[in-house]
Design an enzyme around this catalytic site. Structure first.
Site, mmCIF file in Angstrom:
data_model
loop_
_atom_site.group_PDB
_atom_site.id
_atom_site.type_symbol
_atom_site.label_atom_id
_atom_site.label_comp_id
_atom_site.label_asym_id
_atom_site.label_seq_id
_atom_site.Cartn_x
_atom_site.Cartn_y
_atom_site.Cartn_z
ATOM 1 N N HIS A 1 7.879 -6.160 3.005
ATOM 2 C CA HIS A 1 6.983 -5.455 3.924
ATOM 3 C C HIS A 1 5.688 -5.074 3.210
ATOM 4 O O HIS A 1 4.583 -5.342 3.708
ATOM 5 C CB HIS A 1 7.692 -4.213 4.458
ATOM 6 C CG HIS A 1 6.847 -3.336 5.315
ATOM 7 N ND1 HIS A 1 6.886 -3.368 6.688
ATOM 8 C CD2 HIS A 1 5.929 -2.383 4.995
ATOM 9 C CE1 HIS A 1 6.036 -2.474 7.180
ATOM 10 N NE2 HIS A 1 5.447 -1.871 6.169
ATOM 11 N N GLU A 2 5.816 -4.464 2.033
ATOM 12 C CA GLU A 2 4.629 -4.017 1.305
ATOM 13 C C GLU A 2 3.810 -5.201 0.800
ATOM 14 O O GLU A 2 2.575 -5.181 0.838
ATOM 15 C CB GLU A 2 5.042 -3.106 0.140
ATOM 16 C CG GLU A 2 5.751 -1.830 0.548
ATOM 17 C CD GLU A 2 4.922 -0.946 1.471
ATOM 18 O OE1 GLU A 2 3.679 -1.063 1.488
ATOM 19 O OE2 GLU A 2 5.522 -0.123 2.189
ATOM 20 N N HIS B 1 1.599 -6.495 3.504
ATOM 21 C CA HIS B 1 0.385 -5.685 3.659
ATOM 22 C C HIS B 1 -0.705 -6.184 2.718
ATOM 23 O O HIS B 1 -1.880 -6.306 3.110
ATOM 24 C CB HIS B 1 0.678 -4.213 3.336
ATOM 25 C CG HIS B 1 1.222 -3.413 4.483
ATOM 26 N ND1 HIS B 1 0.678 -3.427 5.741
ATOM 27 C CD2 HIS B 1 2.260 -2.535 4.531
ATOM 28 C CE1 HIS B 1 1.356 -2.603 6.530
ATOM 29 N NE2 HIS B 1 2.322 -2.054 5.824
#
Length: 261
Positions: free
Chosen positions: A131-132, A135
């Site tokens: 997820h990170e 980003h």
């Protein structure tokens, strides 16, 4: 950090001026500059954490986080369409805070609390990591860059958010957070994109994407707990979990194509 550069994770989106030019570009926040400045802030955070003995480099928690980081890196590189080579680096900080974030250019920060308090498996750690990383790969921070006039506001919000929770980690961790976004929310659309990209990335690395669902279910149960900083910026409501379940078949197809490992 370059005073002309501001990464603000308020609800302000970088405003388009003409074509692909944005306030971010006008403020000197092109991809290369963003990555360079984030690296400087990350290095300062690591140095200060090391001096305060809050940098974890050997615990079982660190090894679990680092294992997921190493497995995901080559797939993150494959998904990199920014035009800039990322120098992926990981810092694990000793803190009960339930949080993790990424700075531009691939600088990932995890707090031990997110693993220890939620009792995360390596696959669930990979869900957070993917997820990170998404980003960073989609340069969501660039879409949140504002003008110099917002600098004091961003730093103020960041420090207010972090407060005593991160105080033991030193000012560098707080300042990096205020400048690259820890504690300040992305828009729901960017969070959804990070969720989807993270599912695919972890599947490519051989982690069962269903672990992303169990991760956010744990987050939801922990939503009222003190120190759950990640929940302030990464809402884990039922709608979000349902959206991830809709994307799960695509991710499971990727996972199963490699033999489910």
């Amino acid at each position: 950090m370059n005073n002309k550069l501001l990464l603000s994770f308020c609800t302000i989106t970088a405003i388009s001026i003409s074509g692909c030019t944005t306030i971010a570009d006008m403020a000197g926040a092109d991809s290369a500059t963003l990555n360079m400045n984030a690296t400087q802030g990350f290095n300062k955070t690591v140095q200060e954490a090391r001096s305060k003995n809050t940098l974890d480099t050997s615990s079982a928690t660190y090894k679990k986080i680092n294992s997921a980081f190493i497995r995901l890196k080559p797939y993150a590189d494959q998904m990199n369409k920014t035009g800039q080579k990322f120098d992926w680096q990981l810092a694990v900080l000793k803190s009960d805070t339930v949080n993790a974030y990424v700075a531009p250019g691939g600088k990932v920060v995890f707090y031990t609390g997110i693993v220890n308090k939620l009792n995360l498996s390596e696959a669930e750690v990979a869900a957070v990591m993917g997820h990170e990383m998404t980003h960073a790969l989609e340069e969501h921070s660039k879409q949140k860059v504002g003008a110099q006039a917002l600098t004091n506001l961003a730093v103020g919000i960041g420090k207010s958010y972090a407060g005593a929770q991160l105080g033991e980690l030193g000012n560098a961790a707080i300042d990096l957070g205020s400048q690259v976004g820890v504690g300040l929310p992305y828009s729901r659309s960017l969070e959804s994109r990070a969720d989807e990209g993270g599912l695919i990335m972890m599947a490519k690395a051989g982690y069962n994407p269903q672990s992303a669902i169990t991760l956010w279910e744990k987050m939801a149960k922990n939503s009222g707990a003190q120190g759950s900083a990640l929940l302030s910026t990464h809402p884990s409501d039922a709608n979000r979990i349902n959206a991830m379940k809709k994307n799960l078949p695509e991710a499971m197809a990727v996972y199963n194509a490699r033999g489910g490992k």
